[in-house]
Design an enzyme around this catalytic site. Structure first.
Site, mmCIF file in Angstrom:
data_model
loop_
_atom_site.group_PDB
_atom_site.id
_atom_site.type_symbol
_atom_site.label_atom_id
_atom_site.label_comp_id
_atom_site.label_asym_id
_atom_site.label_seq_id
_atom_site.Cartn_x
_atom_site.Cartn_y
_atom_site.Cartn_z
ATOM 1 N N THR A 106 35.698 45.090 51.710
ATOM 2 C CA THR A 106 35.433 43.714 52.143
ATOM 3 C C THR A 106 35.147 42.804 50.961
ATOM 4 O O THR A 106 34.241 43.061 50.185
ATOM 5 C CB THR A 106 34.235 43.692 53.119
ATOM 6 O OG1 THR A 106 34.466 44.655 54.138
ATOM 7 C CG2 THR A 106 34.066 42.323 53.744
ATOM 8 N N ASP B 103 31.510 42.963 45.505
ATOM 9 C CA ASP B 103 31.072 41.558 45.517
ATOM 10 C C ASP B 103 29.740 41.313 46.207
ATOM 11 O O ASP B 103 29.216 40.211 46.167
ATOM 12 C CB ASP B 103 32.140 40.685 46.184
ATOM 13 C CG ASP B 103 32.189 40.912 47.696
ATOM 14 O OD1 ASP B 103 31.861 42.034 48.134
ATOM 15 O OD2 ASP B 103 32.552 39.981 48.432
ATOM 16 N N ASP C 23 35.481 48.233 46.558
ATOM 17 C CA ASP C 23 34.895 47.974 47.867
ATOM 18 C C ASP C 23 35.989 47.275 48.687
ATOM 19 O O ASP C 23 36.819 46.565 48.123
ATOM 20 C CB ASP C 23 33.680 47.052 47.676
ATOM 21 C CG ASP C 23 33.062 46.647 48.997
ATOM 22 O OD1 ASP C 23 32.835 47.533 49.828
ATOM 23 O OD2 ASP C 23 32.843 45.439 49.190
#
Length: 732
Positions: A423, A620, A421
């Site tokens: 970000t 996250d 991912d």
């Protein structure tokens, strides 16, 4: 013994209790114990495993004494005290001049052997008999079935030969009418197996050292600041959520919290494995058990007891240590058939030697069948995988890599594709407001007031950056009504009777707003790595907002190392393709999948898996959780959400992708170690049983004494554990 299902509630309760005290001792009467070979066995308090008879150990390791080890040491000390003279009396005639026969008559010699062997075979060997009887009652034959059978056969045979020698045929007796006895075999077997148990229990306790060290990290007390400004030292268990605590220079931070006042550098190495202290100031998060540097801090307690990061790490490690790796299934299947096969082999050995062996045939038959029973104990086979897993998960925890289960360790080394991912994984996850481009009649302050007001109600990661950026420019916010979050597109609401919308091109299309005039400008910002959002006021375009998320300092180095590991890197992001490609270009990422909604992340993972790839996914956020669960191995950034950590097989405490390289190297080392252990155990048993049965006797005249069999059996278990402990120092 309670069943696993009955134990669920009490185990959960105990976990809460254990974590809340972090440095608890085993004096806790509710401590849950489990078996290293059969982790589904859970019971309150110590005792033997109902399946394999092995000593159970605490689910959460502690610093207290090991009662089982202390008991085995006592029994071993007594056994050694009696067995040494027993061995001398029994074997002394092998020395030149047969010195024992000169001192004792055959009758006295047998009587002395009986007196010396009896305390060993009755007191020292008692736990073996109890576990053997228990295994027969439960129809779960194990190593103690074999030991109990072997020792009792050797002792009872000798006892009958001592008391009623006339029961035996004349061919069994010597010139003086006595039958050969094997007290020394029974005594030495018990002593050597007890020595093996002592060495094994001591070595097993070392596999838990990582958890003991983690538990030892916790602060014992905290300095509480009372509402009236006075300060007092209070036990860690008494700290409540919201308490203000002072952390003086050099002290351990007591609980997870947020800095209210002060500035200092904090050593977080024990949690993250990173040696460089981290600067902390007002508003920053701090983690319990990390060490404050030279500054003084006032923090507010945000997580206490079982919720602190340290407690959660302890539980993740404890549960991972007790989980089963797929490779163990093979060992389990073999072990399931092993004990019955060994008893059959021992009976066959007895029959063959009794009918076709040399004189005294029955004596040869008995001693060789006992040797088969003793050498074939499958203990080493059962320990081969769990010992490596326990040491490996502990080692990982000290490097900031938490494995959720043994399966993650096994699969990690096979991964060939890493999906990341953007970000919070590649980037810092702390975006900043960079661009404000006004269109239409509004000025910049008015546009930012609308944007900041509507984003204040949003939970999107970029919302915080926009709100903070507006506040830094001293912008005033207004109240929002009719607020609506459109998943994967943006937000809408009513501010000062104006309809305000902020989001991506998809949201603007839904509102029938043309972006033709601004797309060129938006693309130029995206090429700089900015995420661009459009602002609509009363259904007409009001401006552009550009937010940039700085790339983590460690990301470039991590990607270089991951490429060296032979991994293909795929970036998966909800951001626009141009922004994603700008970031991917800077970092050398192989493939970009952009503009995906949260639910499409799972589809992207499934598609890659359909191409035959072994996929790890690193993320996250809450929106990453389904994709983390879908991947062969989910990797959560420890800096992210609890939901991500729950869904992932591996958690990187520091949130640094270099941890994946460490996880892969540890995975490779662990699986190599397990294979070595299984090889030792299989080869040892495969070779040991036929030799003990006497297959070499017709060709070389070689027989394996039950005493040597006992020494070899103990050595095999200890060698497997010692080999596992090498993982502690393997270079990663």
């Amino acid at each position: 013994m309670e069943t696993h299902s009955e134990m669920k509630h009490s185990c959960h309760h105990h976990k809460e209790h254990a974590a809340s005290t972090a440095s608890h001792k085993s004096s806790d009467p509710n401590a849950v114990y489990t078996c290293p070979m059969h982790p589904e066995i859970r019971q309150i308090g110590p005792g033997p495993c109902p399946k394999c008879g092995m000593a159970l150990e605490p689910l959460i390791a502690d610093d207290s004494g090991n009662e089982e080890l202390a008991d085995m040491k006592r029994r071993f000390a007594l056994a050694a005290l009696f067995t040494i003279p027993l061995f001398i009396v029994s074997m002394g005639d092998l020395l030149p001049g047969s010195p024992i026969s000169k001192v004792f008559s055959p009758k006295w010699k047998i009587g002395i052997e009986f007196l010396l062997a009896t305390p060993v075979t009755l007191y020292s060997a008692w736990p073996f008999y109890m576990r053997a009887i228990d295994s027969i009652k439960r129809k779960s034959l194990n190593m103690f079935t074999l030991i109990g059978l072997g020792v009792s056969v050797a002792y009872l045979y000798s006892l009958v030969a001592t008391i009623i020698p006339n029961l035996f045929p004349i061919s069994f007796r010597d010139a003086s009418g006595h039958v050969a006895v094997y007290y020394e075999a029974a005594g030495v077997i018990v002593t050597l197996i007890l020595l093996g148990q002592v060495l094994e229990l001591r070595a097993r306790s070392q596999t838990n050292e990582a958890i003991k060290k983690l538990l030892g990290l916790a602060a014992k007390s905290a300095r509480k600041i009372n509402p009236d400004g006075s300060e007092e030292d209070t036990p860690l268990e008494a700290v409540q959520l919201g308490d203000k605590l002072r952390v003086r220079p050099g002290e351990k931070i007591p609980v997870d919290g947020i800095v209210l006042e002060g500035k200092s550098s904090v050593d977080e190495s024990m949690i993250t494995g990173e040696p460089i202290p981290v600067e902390k100031m007002s508003g920053e998060k701090v983690v319990g058990a990390t060490i404050n540097g030279t500054g003084s801090l006032v923090i507010v307690a945000k997580k206490i007891g079982a919720d602190t990061l340290l407690s959660r790490i302890v539980h993740m490690v404890a549960e991972a240590q007790r989980s089963r790796a797929p490779i163990q299934k093979m060992a389990d299947v073999v072990a399931g058939y092993f004990v019955p096969a060994v008893i059959f082999a021992a009976i066959t050995t007895f029959i063959v030697w009794a009918n076709w062996g040399p004189d005294p045939a029955m004596a040869y038959a008995m001693i060789n069948s006992v040797a088969v029973l003793i050498i074939a104990c499958p203990c080493a086979l059962g320990l081969a995988t769990p010992m490596s897993i326990m040491v490996s998960t502990g080692r990982g925890a000290t490097m900031g890599v938490l494995f959720k289960n043994a399966e993650s360790i096994e699969v990690m080394r096979k991964v060939d594709t890493l999906v990341v991912d953007k970000t919070g994984t590649l980037t810092e996850g702390r975006p900043k407001l960079v661009t404000v481009k006004v269109m239409g009649e509004l000025d910049e302050s008015s546009l930012l007031s609308f944007v900041g007001s509507i984003e204040k109600a949003s939970e999107h990661p970029l919302a915080e950056a926009i709100v903070k950026g507006a506040m830094d420019r001293n912008i005033d916010f207004s109240s929002v009504t009719n607020f609506e979050s459109v998943t994967g597109k943006g937000v809408k609401g009513l501010i000062n009777n104006k309809e305000v919308a902020l989001g991506n091109a998809s949201l603007m299309r839904d509102l029938n707003i043309s972006l033709e005039d601004v797309m060129t400008e938006a693309e130029s910002y995206r090429r700089e790595g900015q995420t661009v959002m459009f602002v609509a006021i009363d259904n007409s375009l009001g401006g552009l907002i550009g937010v940039a998320d700085p790339i983590k300092e460690t990301t470039a180095e991590a990607i270089l190392e991951l490429h060296k590991e032979g991994l293909e890197l795929v970036m998966l992001t909800g951001d626009s393709l141009t922004t994603a490609e700008a970031v991917a270009g800077k970092l050398g990422i192989d493939k970009v999948i952009a503009e995906v909604l949260p639910e499409q992340k799972v589809e992207a993972i499934t598609k890659l898996q359909g191409e035959g790839k072994i996929v790890a996914m690193a993320g996250d956020g809450i929106n990453d959780a389904p994709a983390l669960a879908k991947a062969h191995v989910g990797v959560a950034m420890g800096t992210g959400t609890d939901v991500a950590m729950e869904s992932a097989g591996v958690t990187l405490v520091k949130g640094d992708l270099r941890g994946i390289v460490r996880a892969r190297k540890l995975s490779r080392a662990t699986m190599a170690n397990i294979k070595q252990n299984l090889f030792f155990a299989f080869i040892y048993n495969a070779a040991g049983v036929p030799i003990a049965a006497g297959v070499l006797y017709p060709f070389f005249g070689i027989l394996l004494s039950p005493m040597i069999a006992a020494a070899a059996m103990s050595f095999s278990s200890v060698s497997v554990i010692t080999n596992s402990l090498r993982l502690k120092t393997t270079k990663i």
